[in-house]
Design a protein around this motif. Structure first.
Motif, PDB file in Angstrom:
ATOM      1  N   PRO A  43      27.329 -46.722 -10.127  1.00 51.36           N
ATOM      2  CA  PRO A  43      27.115 -48.181 -10.082  1.00 51.36           C
ATOM      3  C   PRO A  43      25.793 -48.529  -9.408  1.00 51.36           C
ATOM      4  O   PRO A  43      25.747 -48.828  -8.213  1.00 51.36           O
ATOM      5  CB  PRO A  43      28.321 -48.674  -9.275  1.00 51.36           C
ATOM      6  N   ILE A  44      24.707 -48.496 -10.168  1.00 50.44           N
ATOM      7  CA  ILE A  44      23.374 -48.704  -9.604  1.00 50.44           C
ATOM      8  C   ILE A  44      23.235 -50.111  -9.022  1.00 50.44           C
ATOM      9  O   ILE A  44      22.691 -50.293  -7.924  1.00 50.44           O
ATOM     10  CB  ILE A  44      22.295 -48.465 -10.675  1.00 50.44           C
ATOM     11  N   ALA A  45      23.737 -51.120  -9.751  1.00 50.78           N
ATOM     12  CA  ALA A  45      23.644 -52.493  -9.241  1.00 50.78           C
ATOM     13  C   ALA A  45      24.437 -52.641  -7.949  1.00 50.78           C
ATOM     14  O   ALA A  45      23.987 -53.304  -6.993  1.00 50.78           O
ATOM     15  CB  ALA A  45      24.147 -53.478 -10.294  1.00 50.78           C
ATOM     16  N   GLY A  46      25.618 -52.047  -7.887  1.00 54.76           N
ATOM     17  CA  GLY A  46      26.414 -52.087  -6.656  1.00 54.76           C
ATOM     18  C   GLY A  46      25.724 -51.381  -5.512  1.00 54.76           C
ATOM     19  O   GLY A  46      25.781 -51.834  -4.355  1.00 54.76           O
ATOM     20  N   LEU A  47      25.047 -50.269  -5.797  1.00 52.76           N
ATOM     21  CA  LEU A  47      24.291 -49.553  -4.780  1.00 52.76           C
ATOM     22  C   LEU A  47      23.161 -50.422  -4.236  1.00 52.76           C
ATOM     23  O   LEU A  47      22.968 -50.518  -3.014  1.00 52.76           O
ATOM     24  CB  LEU A  47      23.735 -48.264  -5.387  1.00 52.76           C
ATOM     25  N   CYS A  48      22.426 -51.081  -5.125  1.00 52.24           N
ATOM     26  CA  CYS A  48      21.330 -51.945  -4.680  1.00 52.24           C
ATOM     27  C   CYS A  48      21.855 -53.112  -3.848  1.00 52.24           C
ATOM     28  O   CYS A  48      21.219 -53.522  -2.860  1.00 52.24           O
ATOM     29  CB  CYS A  48      20.547 -52.453  -5.885  1.00 52.24           C
ATOM     30  N   ALA A  49      23.027 -53.660  -4.242  1.00 53.12           N
ATOM     31  CA  ALA A  49      23.610 -54.769  -3.482  1.00 53.12           C
ATOM     32  C   ALA A  49      23.969 -54.328  -2.068  1.00 53.12           C
ATOM     33  O   ALA A  49      23.745 -55.068  -1.093  1.00 53.12           O
ATOM     34  CB  ALA A  49      24.841 -55.299  -4.205  1.00 53.12           C
ATOM     35  N   GLU A  50      24.517 -53.133  -1.925  1.00 51.49           N
ATOM     36  CA  GLU A  50      24.859 -52.619  -0.591  1.00 51.49           C
ATOM     37  C   GLU A  50      23.605 -52.414   0.248  1.00 51.49           C
ATOM     38  O   GLU A  50      23.602 -52.675   1.456  1.00 51.49           O
ATOM     39  CB  GLU A  50      25.638 -51.313  -0.711  1.00 51.49           C
ATOM     40  N   LEU A  51      22.538 -51.941  -0.376  1.00 54.43           N
ATOM     41  CA  LEU A  51      21.293 -51.728   0.361  1.00 54.43           C
ATOM     42  C   LEU A  51      20.613 -53.053   0.701  1.00 54.43           C
ATOM     43  O   LEU A  51      19.932 -53.158   1.732  1.00 54.43           O
ATOM     44  CB  LEU A  51      20.361 -50.825  -0.445  1.00 54.43           C
ATOM     45  N   ASP A  52      20.793 -54.062  -0.153  1.00 54.37           N
ATOM     46  CA  ASP A  52      20.310 -55.404   0.189  1.00 54.37           C
ATOM     47  C   ASP A  52      21.020 -55.924   1.433  1.00 54.37           C
ATOM     48  O   ASP A  52      20.397 -56.504   2.339  1.00 54.37           O
ATOM     49  CB  ASP A  52      20.541 -56.362  -0.979  1.00 54.37           C
ATOM     50  N   ALA A  53      22.338 -55.725   1.460  1.00 56.94           N
ATOM     51  CA  ALA A  53      23.124 -56.159   2.627  1.00 56.94           C
ATOM     52  C   ALA A  53      22.712 -55.387   3.875  1.00 56.94           C
ATOM     53  O   ALA A  53      22.649 -55.947   4.982  1.00 56.94           O
ATOM     54  CB  ALA A  53      24.609 -55.986   2.348  1.00 56.94           C
ATOM     55  N   LEU A  54      22.418 -54.101   3.696  1.00 60.17           N
ATOM     56  CA  LEU A  54      21.970 -53.283   4.826  1.00 60.17           C
ATOM     57  C   LEU A  54      20.659 -53.826   5.384  1.00 60.17           C
ATOM     58  O   LEU A  54      20.463 -53.877   6.612  1.00 60.17           O
ATOM     59  CB  LEU A  54      21.800 -51.831   4.375  1.00 60.17           C
ATOM     60  N   LYS A  55      19.759 -54.240   4.517  1.00 62.35           N
ATOM     61  CA  LYS A  55      18.493 -54.786   4.983  1.00 62.35           C
ATOM     62  C   LYS A  55      18.709 -56.072   5.774  1.00 62.35           C
ATOM     63  O   LYS A  55      18.054 -56.301   6.809  1.00 62.35           O
ATOM     64  CB  LYS A  55      17.570 -55.057   3.793  1.00 62.35           C
ATOM     65  N   GLU A  56      19.614 -56.914   5.299  1.00 57.55           N
ATOM     66  CA  GLU A  56      19.904 -58.160   6.018  1.00 57.55           C
ATOM     67  C   GLU A  56      20.452 -57.888   7.408  1.00 57.55           C
ATOM     68  O   GLU A  56      20.140 -58.603   8.364  1.00 57.55           O
ATOM     69  CB  GLU A  56      20.890 -59.001   5.216  1.00 57.55           C
ATOM     70  N   ARG A  57      21.281 -56.836   7.532  1.00 56.47           N
ATOM     71  CA  ARG A  57      21.899 -56.530   8.827  1.00 56.47           C
ATOM     72  C   ARG A  57      20.949 -55.821   9.773  1.00 56.47           C
ATOM     73  O   ARG A  57      20.954 -56.067  10.978  1.00 56.47           O
ATOM     74  CB  ARG A  57      23.151 -55.658   8.636  1.00 56.47           C
ATOM     75  N   THR A  58      20.158 -54.893   9.239  1.00 55.43           N
ATOM     76  CA  THR A  58      19.403 -53.980  10.097  1.00 55.43           C
ATOM     77  C   THR A  58      17.890 -54.045   9.916  1.00 55.43           C
ATOM     78  O   THR A  58      17.151 -53.510  10.756  1.00 55.43           O
ATOM     79  CB  THR A  58      19.849 -52.533   9.831  1.00 55.43           C
TER      80      THR A  58
END
Length: 467
Positions: A224-239
């Protein structure tokens, strides 16, 4: 490439030469049998040398019946002629062979458009010997970008790369050769590839990137490439960590654009920095050719690009090797030109139809359980049903080999080492008729397998796992 050792003196043998190999007079044409592991003392006639090599190669498996490989095993005769005409052209010598270089440039432009680059003119790309080299180049770019951002901490800090345990072995090689720590997301339950959230949890300030696989070699499923990118987007917002994604589309990047147009996995996702594919897989070209594309010049650091001027002109190159024939690049452009979007869609649709048809027929036999159904990559994996105790997948692989079919049997990686499967790769040229012949041979093998007292335990005789 495989590593080989030289022959020991006492193990040397000679090749038998048939008297009929003589051009005119079989008797006068007879020669001393040449050795196999050292140069013969005298030349052989070209017809004799050809026949000796030809006869030995007859013992290879039939490539068309090889259901283990993803690599293209059939092309049109015109493509073969075109490749033969280009075998003497060195792909690296772009000044001497400018039209071959132009065909390479056009192929990069075609792929940039196919993979929905926001600005195709900004995309940087190159041909490679296959996806393994393309992945190495993509990994080098990821590491160099990370190194530049962390110049104050590197080489003290050790870079890492996050990926699923199901990645192709070239990624393990990359990490070993370029001293990058591999951080692997293991399989769990019925999930046989990377989990986006688990991948994001493995990322830290030393992560050079995350690899998403569009078409796992273990079972043919898309990650799930789109799901992976979404998780990494969220990671950027947090960290604040901004982790790029490389899509290993060795197979799926030449399937999804034609059959899964609504699936968002490519440069439409801003976090995707680079993509690779194998032209010699579902790109429908004989081996070996691959492609690596970067979203823009920022994704491919300029210092990695070599500019060579001693072959007649200034040529920017990014490669692990140097000389290679231009034949495969010409064949790739021929195939793009020959098929177009509609042609590729028809070929890939037919291949997927064969895969889903054959998977359904195998499931209906009652002895097997499907893990995947060939409805993503035209690839499916299956294992023996719970009630089957007389034989295992390795026995099935060995028995099918007796009929000429090469079907790999292998055990899954952590944490599913308990699961052993068979995998069928359907390619262009593996028709419904061939699928029916395969099914008939599998059905013919079942009565003998069912009469066994238990699995033979002979895993070595089965066809092993091949990427």
């Amino acid at each position: 490439m495989a590593l080989h050792r030289g022959s020991r003196k006492h193990g040397e043998r000679h090749i038998s030469v048939n008297p009929f190999f003589g051009d005119a007079d079989p008797v006068s044409g007879m020669t001393e049998a040449p050795p196999t592991h050292r140069l013969p003392d005298a030349p052989l006639a070209p017809a004799t040398a050809y026949q000796v090599v030809h006869d030995e190669l007859m013992l290879d498996g039939n490539a068309r019946l090889n259901l283990a490989t993803f690599v293209t095993t059939w092309m049109e005769p015109q493509a073969g002629v075109l490749m033969a005409e280009c075998l003497d052209k060195n792909m690296i010598d772009k000044d001497e062979y400018p039209r071959t270089a132009e065909l390479e440039r056009r192929c990069v432009a075609i792929l940039a458009d196919l993979w929905n680059a926001p600005d195709p003119s900004a995309v940087v790309g190159c041909s490679t010997t296959g996806s393994s080299e393309a992945c190495m180049l993509a990994g080098m770019a990821l590491k160099r970008r990370w190194t530049k951002r962390n110049a104050d901490r590197y080489p003290g800090a050790r870079p890492n790369l996050v990926m699923g345990v199901n990645v192709q072995v070239c990624w393990e090689k990359f990490c070993d050769f370029w001293e990058v720590e591999p951080r692997l997301v293991n399989m769990e339950g019925d999930r046989f590839h990377l989990d986006p959230r688990a991948a994001a949890e493995l990322c830290d300030e030393n992560t050079i990137g995350v690899v998403g696989v569009l078409g796992s070699t273990f079972d043919g499923s898309y990650e799930p490439i789109a799901g992976l990118c979404a998780e990494l987007d969220a990671l950027k917002e947090r960290t604040g960590l901004d982790i790029p994604v490389h899509v290993d589309g060795a197979s799926g990047a030449m399937v999804a654009p034609f059959l899964d147009e609504d699936l968002v996995w490519d440069f439409r996702l801003p976090r995707v920095a680079s993509i690779n594919t194998s032209g010699h897989k579902y790109g429908l070209v004989y081996p070996g050719v691959g492609w690596a594309l970067w979203r823009d010049s920022e994704a491919l650091p300029e210092e990695l690009v070599f500019r060579v001027n001693y072959l007649g002109g200034d040529m920017p190159t990014f490669a692990l090797n140097f000389s290679r024939p231009g034949a495969q690049v010409a064949a790739q452009y021929y195939t793009f030109l020959r098929l177009g979007r509609e042609g590729y869609r028809a070929v890939q649709r037919s291949t997927r139809d064969v895969a889903t048809y054959l998977a359904g027929k195998i499931e209906a036999l009652g002895d097997f359980r499907l893990l995947t159904r060939g409805d993503q990559l035209p690839v499916f994996a299956f294992t023996t049903a719970d009630h089957v105790t007389a034989y295992d997948v390795f026995d099935v692989s060995r028995r099918l080999r007796e009929y000429g079919w090469l079907v790999p049997a292998y055990t899954f990686p952590p944490d599913r080492e308990d699961l052993s499967v068979l995998r069928v790769v359907c390619r262009n040229g593996f028709s419904h008729d061939l699928a029916d012949l395969f099914l008939a041979d599998l059905t013919r093998a079942l009565p003998g397998l069912r009469r066994q007292q238990g699995p033979s335990g002979d895993k070595e005789a089965a066809t092993g796992f091949h990427h």
